[in-house]
Write a protein that holds these residues in place. Sequence first.
Motif, short mmCIF file in Angstrom:
data_model
loop_
_atom_site.label_atom_id
_atom_site.label_comp_id
_atom_site.label_asym_id
_atom_site.label_seq_id
_atom_site.Cartn_x
_atom_site.Cartn_y
_atom_site.Cartn_z
N ASP A 61 0.81 -1.30 0.01
CA ASP A 61 0.19 -0.07 0.10
C ASP A 61 0.81 1.34 0.19
O ASP A 61 1.76 1.32 1.04
CB ASP A 61 -0.96 0.04 1.05
CG ASP A 61 -1.80 1.38 1.38
OD1 ASP A 61 -2.66 1.29 0.56
OD2 ASP A 61 -1.47 2.14 2.23
N ASN A 62 0.70 2.26 -0.89
CA ASN A 62 1.59 3.29 -1.08
C ASN A 62 1.54 4.11 0.38
O ASN A 62 2.60 4.47 0.56
CB ASN A 62 1.02 4.22 -2.36
CG ASN A 62 1.45 3.68 -3.71
OD1 ASN A 62 1.96 2.48 -3.71
ND2 ASN A 62 1.06 3.98 -4.80
N PRO A 63 0.38 4.88 0.59
CA PRO A 63 0.47 5.49 1.96
C PRO A 63 1.15 4.90 3.25
O PRO A 63 1.84 5.44 3.69
CB PRO A 63 -1.00 5.88 2.13
CG PRO A 63 -1.70 5.63 0.99
CD PRO A 63 -1.15 4.81 0.18
N GLU A 64 0.87 3.64 3.13
CA GLU A 64 1.49 2.78 4.46
C GLU A 64 2.93 2.81 4.09
O GLU A 64 3.72 2.99 5.12
CB GLU A 64 1.05 1.37 4.38
CG GLU A 64 1.51 0.67 5.73
CD GLU A 64 1.29 -0.59 6.11
OE1 GLU A 64 1.65 -1.10 6.90
OE2 GLU A 64 0.57 -1.32 5.04
N ALA A 65 3.40 2.74 2.91
CA ALA A 65 4.85 2.72 2.69
C ALA A 65 5.61 3.96 3.17
O ALA A 65 6.67 4.03 3.64
CB ALA A 65 5.07 2.61 1.31
N TRP A 66 4.66 5.11 3.10
CA TRP A 66 5.35 6.43 3.60
C TRP A 66 5.28 6.30 4.89
O TRP A 66 6.17 6.96 5.70
CB TRP A 66 4.45 7.49 3.02
CG TRP A 66 5.05 8.83 3.31
CD1 TRP A 66 4.42 9.70 4.15
CD2 TRP A 66 6.38 9.58 2.80
NE1 TRP A 66 5.11 10.91 4.38
CE2 TRP A 66 6.23 10.70 3.67
CE3 TRP A 66 7.43 9.17 2.38
CZ2 TRP A 66 7.51 11.67 3.72
CZ3 TRP A 66 8.57 10.00 2.41
CH2 TRP A 66 8.46 11.21 2.85
N TYR A 67 4.30 5.94 5.83
CA TYR A 67 3.89 6.01 7.02
C TYR A 67 5.02 5.10 7.67
O TYR A 67 5.36 5.58 8.85
CB TYR A 67 2.59 5.40 7.57
CG TYR A 67 1.55 6.08 7.11
CD1 TYR A 67 1.45 7.51 6.66
CD2 TYR A 67 0.39 5.43 6.95
CE1 TYR A 67 0.31 8.00 5.94
CE2 TYR A 67 -1.09 6.17 6.49
CZ TYR A 67 -1.00 7.35 6.04
OH TYR A 67 -2.04 8.10 5.55
N ALA A 68 5.42 3.86 7.30
CA ALA A 68 6.58 3.21 7.69
C ALA A 68 7.79 3.93 7.85
O ALA A 68 8.67 3.80 8.80
CB ALA A 68 6.54 1.82 7.14
N ARG A 69 8.04 4.57 6.62
CA ARG A 69 9.45 5.22 6.57
C ARG A 69 9.18 6.54 7.76
O ARG A 69 10.18 6.72 8.45
CB ARG A 69 9.63 5.92 5.26
CG ARG A 69 9.99 4.71 4.28
CD ARG A 69 9.92 5.31 2.75
NE ARG A 69 10.63 4.44 1.81
CZ ARG A 69 9.95 3.21 1.49
NH1 ARG A 69 8.76 2.88 1.67
NH2 ARG A 69 10.49 2.52 0.53
N TRP A 70 8.20 7.29 7.71
CA TRP A 70 8.15 8.30 8.64
C TRP A 70 8.33 7.63 10.15
O TRP A 70 9.15 8.33 10.92
CB TRP A 70 6.62 9.03 8.37
CG TRP A 70 6.64 10.34 8.98
CD1 TRP A 70 6.12 10.85 9.86
CD2 TRP A 70 7.32 11.34 8.35
NE1 TRP A 70 6.38 12.23 10.20
CE2 TRP A 70 7.09 12.57 9.01
CE3 TRP A 70 7.97 11.84 7.21
CZ2 TRP A 70 7.52 14.10 8.80
CZ3 TRP A 70 8.69 12.97 6.74
CH2 TRP A 70 8.15 14.09 7.73
N TYR A 71 7.64 6.55 10.24
CA TYR A 71 7.67 6.05 11.83
C TYR A 71 8.96 5.57 12.20
O TYR A 71 9.55 6.01 13.22
CB TYR A 71 6.55 4.76 11.67
CG TYR A 71 6.73 4.26 13.21
CD1 TYR A 71 5.86 4.63 14.17
CD2 TYR A 71 7.74 3.09 13.44
CE1 TYR A 71 5.89 3.91 15.36
CE2 TYR A 71 7.47 2.45 14.52
CZ TYR A 71 6.66 2.99 15.79
OH TYR A 71 6.77 2.40 16.91
N ILE A 72 9.72 4.85 11.16
CA ILE A 72 11.03 4.29 11.96
C ILE A 72 11.83 5.57 12.02
O ILE A 72 13.13 5.81 12.59
CB ILE A 72 11.51 3.37 10.98
CG1 ILE A 72 11.88 3.58 9.40
CG2 ILE A 72 10.57 2.09 10.92
CD1 ILE A 72 12.34 2.55 8.69
#
Length: 503
Positions: A61-72
């Motif tokens: 999922d595209n938005p989740e891919a950004w959220y995961a980067r932002w989170y870590i």
Amino acid sequence: MTRRFFIFLLIALSAAGFFICCFNSTAATAGNAPALTPAAIFDELARQSGNPAAFARMITDNPEAWYARWYILNEAKKSIDTTYFIVDKDVFGMSFLGLLLKKAKEGVKVRLMMDARGSKDLSHKMMGQDYLQELLEVPGVEVKVYNPLSDNFIKMFGNLRHVVSSNHDKIIIVDNDYVMTGGRNIEMNYFVDPADFSRAYIDSDVILKGAAAAHELQKAFDEEFNSHEVFKVKRDLFGNWKSRAQELEFARRAMEAYISGMGLLNGSAIDKDYEKYIKELAQYKNLQSYNGYKPFNGDHEYPFIMLDKHSMKGPRNDITPGIGAMIRSAKSEIIIQNPYIVLTDEAMSALREANARGVKINIHTNSPMSTDSTATQVFFSDEWAKIMKELPNLRLFVCPGPQPLHSKVFVFDREVAVIGSYNMDPLSEQINSEIVSVIKAKNFALRLALRIFEAEKKSIEYKIEVMKNGEIKVINGPVNHSDPEKLEKLRKLKKLGFLRPLI
């Protein structure tokens, strides 16, 4: 025995039809299954690496891919090492740099590398290095650019590959714990929902957690970051003429607020030039669900290995022989999802061997209507039918458009899964630096396979019929669904066939 030597040995022995007793292989059964299998190859490579395991999740999922980067990145307390082929100057690239700057000011050691060609707007001295130099104002930050044109201007007259050679890796390593790799770059197209932007990419990443994963990916990062093919960005003697720190911080704050569901900030109240970031964010209605996000929730530990490949300027290539060996040794099924299918002799040879044993081959790729690479489509649109003729067990699916496929994954026998940056073309096989994560787990591989099959339901299957005289009759192909003007453009560009080794 080194990993690289072992892989080449596997290829030689499997191609010759030998058995390797150390795997305790049983005799080949019906269908002439090879003694080696992708799982056995994985087991030996994992043994050489100490049998590493880590928590792992695939992210499509595209938005989740950004959220995961932002989170870590937000979680970082000690160190961030990251390298990307593309870091764009849009709100995603600027907020990414802004977050790195914030963490550096908090005392986190930051090492950043980007490719000179993929990130030209940021990496060129006269175009965008001010933003990178802003990070260097903080102690503990290193920024490097891979293979700048200025270092290869003379070399390109002897070998053009020196100019196109790139670091195609996509890596984030945080605190020797979180790691992330896959197909996505830092640019809008990779992270927005297709409902918000019709040309948003279809892509895949993998996020892993654990010291073993960090250790394996760290080696790949360090070898490239410390190579002789990088240019170290330096601070201007008197600092930037115009500070970019405030702009980067605003981009970060605007991104943080928007994805957390807090709405849009007022950029013009600070600087009218910042309003461009707000206008960008306002387009992405489906990028507002970050609040409370965590990448791991009840996920499992899986055995994994990292396979690395230097660019043509370095000695390491574990990926090409590793994937070739797994193709040659597959027992029943090979699933490939890859945006650029321009098969080299090595790749075609491996697929022929698998096909000859009755292995089912499934390829999902781009069509002329979905591709983001006209160059690769020039050759694929000319060669796909010949490939199908040589591989009767192949089913070939293409995205109809407008969304481009950018995912680079392999599934072998629904047991071994590969996710990374590696394309099925000469550029990845012979020229660029690449990285892939390999996970051995039936449930993980099955989920990846099923996601590809779901994508294929929305795709077009190309079909041919081989006539008795050996000629190919196209039943369904590019001409049946593509814009005639695009096909004519591809036909004319075939005159540039001499460039195929660089594609």
